[in-house]
Scaffold this motif. Sequence first.
Motif, PDB file in Angstrom:
ATOM      1  N   LEU A  37       3.119  -2.830 -10.282  1.00 59.19           N
ATOM      2  CA  LEU A  37       4.405  -2.474  -9.681  1.00 59.19           C
ATOM      3  C   LEU A  37       5.076  -1.515 -10.644  1.00 59.19           C
ATOM      4  O   LEU A  37       5.313  -1.871 -11.805  1.00 59.19           O
ATOM      5  N   LEU A  38       5.349  -0.304 -10.187  1.00 59.51           N
ATOM      6  CA  LEU A  38       5.984   0.691 -11.041  1.00 59.51           C
ATOM      7  C   LEU A  38       7.501   0.537 -10.985  1.00 59.51           C
ATOM      8  O   LEU A  38       8.074   0.240  -9.936  1.00 59.51           O
ATOM      9  N   ASN A  49       5.362   2.535  -4.762  1.00 62.09           N
ATOM     10  CA  ASN A  49       5.303   2.228  -6.190  1.00 62.09           C
ATOM     11  C   ASN A  49       4.479   0.985  -6.532  1.00 62.09           C
ATOM     12  O   ASN A  49       4.685   0.363  -7.571  1.00 62.09           O
ATOM     13  N   VAL A  50       3.523   0.650  -5.693  1.00 61.72           N
ATOM     14  CA  VAL A  50       2.563  -0.411  -5.980  1.00 61.72           C
ATOM     15  C   VAL A  50       1.175   0.208  -5.835  1.00 61.72           C
ATOM     16  O   VAL A  50       0.868   0.806  -4.804  1.00 61.72           O
ATOM     17  N   ILE A  51       0.358   0.080  -6.884  1.00 55.91           N
ATOM     18  CA  ILE A  51      -0.956   0.727  -6.912  1.00 55.91           C
ATOM     19  C   ILE A  51      -2.009  -0.306  -7.291  1.00 55.91           C
ATOM     20  O   ILE A  51      -1.779  -1.137  -8.177  1.00 55.91           O
ATOM     21  N   GLY A  52      -3.161  -0.231  -6.642  1.00 57.51           N
ATOM     22  CA  GLY A  52      -4.288  -1.100  -6.961  1.00 57.51           C
ATOM     23  C   GLY A  52      -5.368  -0.321  -7.694  1.00 57.51           C
ATOM     24  O   GLY A  52      -5.709   0.795  -7.305  1.00 57.51           O
ATOM     25  N   PHE A  53      -5.882  -0.917  -8.782  1.00 55.74           N
ATOM     26  CA  PHE A  53      -6.953  -0.324  -9.568  1.00 55.74           C
ATOM     27  C   PHE A  53      -8.115  -1.298  -9.657  1.00 55.74           C
ATOM     28  O   PHE A  53      -7.908  -2.515  -9.712  1.00 55.74           O
ATOM     29  N   SER A  54      -9.324  -0.747  -9.724  1.00 53.49           N
ATOM     30  CA  SER A  54     -10.477  -1.595 -10.048  1.00 53.49           C
ATOM     31  C   SER A  54     -10.388  -1.931 -11.527  1.00 53.49           C
ATOM     32  O   SER A  54      -9.650  -1.276 -12.279  1.00 53.49           O
ATOM     33  N   THR A  55     -11.136  -2.916 -11.976  1.00 54.46           N
ATOM     34  CA  THR A  55     -11.098  -3.285 -13.393  1.00 54.46           C
ATOM     35  C   THR A  55     -11.759  -2.232 -14.281  1.00 54.46           C
ATOM     36  O   THR A  55     -11.655  -2.303 -15.497  1.00 54.46           O
ATOM     37  N   SER A  56     -12.383  -1.222 -13.663  1.00 58.87           N
ATOM     38  CA  SER A  56     -12.921  -0.106 -14.446  1.00 58.87           C
ATOM     39  C   SER A  56     -11.933   1.053 -14.518  1.00 58.87           C
ATOM     40  O   SER A  56     -12.207   2.071 -15.147  1.00 58.87           O
ATOM     41  N   ILE A  63       0.237   1.602  -2.089  1.00 55.68           N
ATOM     42  CA  ILE A  63       0.857   0.877  -0.981  1.00 55.68           C
ATOM     43  C   ILE A  63       1.551   1.828  -0.009  1.00 55.68           C
ATOM     44  O   ILE A  63       2.021   2.891  -0.399  1.00 55.68           O
ATOM     45  N   GLU A  64       1.611   1.413   1.241  1.00 51.71           N
ATOM     46  CA  GLU A  64       2.340   2.189   2.240  1.00 51.71           C
ATOM     47  C   GLU A  64       3.836   1.906   2.092  1.00 51.71           C
ATOM     48  O   GLU A  64       4.234   0.805   1.700  1.00 51.71           O
ATOM     49  N   PRO A  65       4.687   2.879   2.388  1.00 51.43           N
ATOM     50  CA  PRO A  65       6.126   2.606   2.329  1.00 51.43           C
ATOM     51  C   PRO A  65       6.530   1.691   3.481  1.00 51.43           C
ATOM     52  O   PRO A  65       5.936   1.752   4.556  1.00 51.43           O
ATOM     53  N   ILE A  66       7.529   0.877   3.253  1.00 56.98           N
ATOM     54  CA  ILE A  66       8.006  -0.032   4.296  1.00 56.98           C
ATOM     55  C   ILE A  66       8.919   0.712   5.273  1.00 56.98           C
ATOM     56  O   ILE A  66       9.026   0.374   6.434  1.00 56.98           O
ATOM     57  N   SER A  67       9.552   1.779   4.803  1.00 57.30           N
ATOM     58  CA  SER A  67      10.462   2.559   5.630  1.00 57.30           C
ATOM     59  C   SER A  67       9.765   3.822   6.130  1.00 57.30           C
ATOM     60  O   SER A  67       8.978   4.427   5.412  1.00 57.30           O
ATOM     61  N   ASP A  68      10.085   4.227   7.345  1.00 55.72           N
ATOM     62  CA  ASP A  68       9.558   5.472   7.890  1.00 55.72           C
ATOM     63  C   ASP A  68      10.352   6.684   7.402  1.00 55.72           C
ATOM     64  O   ASP A  68       9.929   7.805   7.564  1.00 55.72           O
ATOM     65  N   SER A  69      11.505   6.437   6.801  1.00 54.55           N
ATOM     66  CA  SER A  69      12.365   7.523   6.340  1.00 54.55           C
ATOM     67  C   SER A  69      11.909   8.024   4.970  1.00 54.55           C
ATOM     68  O   SER A  69      11.800   7.248   4.019  1.00 54.55           O
ATOM     69  N   SER A  70      11.674   9.321   4.868  1.00 53.11           N
ATOM     70  CA  SER A  70      11.247   9.890   3.588  1.00 53.11           C
ATOM     71  C   SER A  70      12.406  10.056   2.620  1.00 53.11           C
ATOM     72  O   SER A  70      12.204  10.365   1.453  1.00 53.11           O
ATOM     73  N   GLY A  84      -2.300 -18.163  -3.465  1.00 49.19           N
ATOM     74  CA  GLY A  84      -3.503 -17.341  -3.501  1.00 49.19           C
ATOM     75  C   GLY A  84      -3.375 -15.980  -2.838  1.00 49.19           C
ATOM     76  O   GLY A  84      -4.326 -15.208  -2.809  1.00 49.19           O
ATOM     77  N   GLU A  85      -2.202 -15.655  -2.302  1.00 50.83           N
ATOM     78  CA  GLU A  85      -1.960 -14.369  -1.640  1.00 50.83           C
ATOM     79  C   GLU A  85      -1.029 -13.520  -2.501  1.00 50.83           C
ATOM     80  O   GLU A  85      -0.179 -14.042  -3.215  1.00 50.83           O
ATOM     81  N   VAL A  86      -1.172 -12.199  -2.411  1.00 56.44           N
ATOM     82  CA  VAL A  86      -0.326 -11.272  -3.166  1.00 56.44           C
ATOM     83  C   VAL A  86       0.758 -10.737  -2.240  1.00 56.44           C
ATOM     84  O   VAL A  86       0.480 -10.284  -1.126  1.00 56.44           O
ATOM     85  N   TRP A  87       1.999 -10.782  -2.730  1.00 55.91           N
ATOM     86  CA  TRP A  87       3.170 -10.377  -1.957  1.00 55.91           C
ATOM     87  C   TRP A  87       4.002  -9.367  -2.733  1.00 55.91           C
ATOM     88  O   TRP A  87       4.004  -9.374  -3.956  1.00 55.91           O
ATOM     89  N   VAL A  88       4.758  -8.532  -1.991  1.00 54.40           N
ATOM     90  CA  VAL A  88       5.743  -7.629  -2.578  1.00 54.40           C
ATOM     91  C   VAL A  88       7.051  -7.766  -1.808  1.00 54.40           C
ATOM     92  O   VAL A  88       7.055  -8.154  -0.637  1.00 54.40           O
ATOM     93  N   TYR A  89       8.152  -7.466  -2.504  1.00 54.60           N
ATOM     94  CA  TYR A  89       9.488  -7.439  -1.901  1.00 54.60           C
ATOM     95  C   TYR A  89      10.086  -6.061  -2.090  1.00 54.60           C
ATOM     96  O   TYR A  89       9.801  -5.400  -3.086  1.00 54.60           O
TER      97      TYR A  89
END
Length: 113
Positions: A37-38, A49-56, A63-70, A84-89
């Motif tokens: 989380l940036l 501002n949420v990015i997933g990386f492999s362990t390498s 992540i996709e934005p929650i809002s359609d407004s740029s 066991g699930e990953v969540w963002v707010y």
Amino acid sequence: MVEIEVNSDTIVFDTDSVVVRHPVKKSLQKDDVLIVLLDVPCGTIDNQNVIGFSTSGQRLWEIEPISDSSTAEQPYVNLFEEDGEVWVYNPIGAKCRLDIDTGNFTKKEQKKW
């Protein structure tokens, strides 16, 4: 096992490093995916501002934005694991469950104020 170290805007995967566009506010490793989380500065629009990386260190998704407004300033503000699930707010009360392999939402909830 890969050693991962997070220092501000740099993530070190063993001997390779990746620089991200803002400091890392929080990170969470789930299976073979490091999710970060940036920390987006006030006044900056960065709703992905949420990015997933492999362990390498390979960037898997953003992540996709929650809002359609740029022009809406709605970065994600929290990242956590629950049952066991990953969540963002985000700051307007959206709670989204992530598929850690794709970064897509598998569930969206809206908190009523």
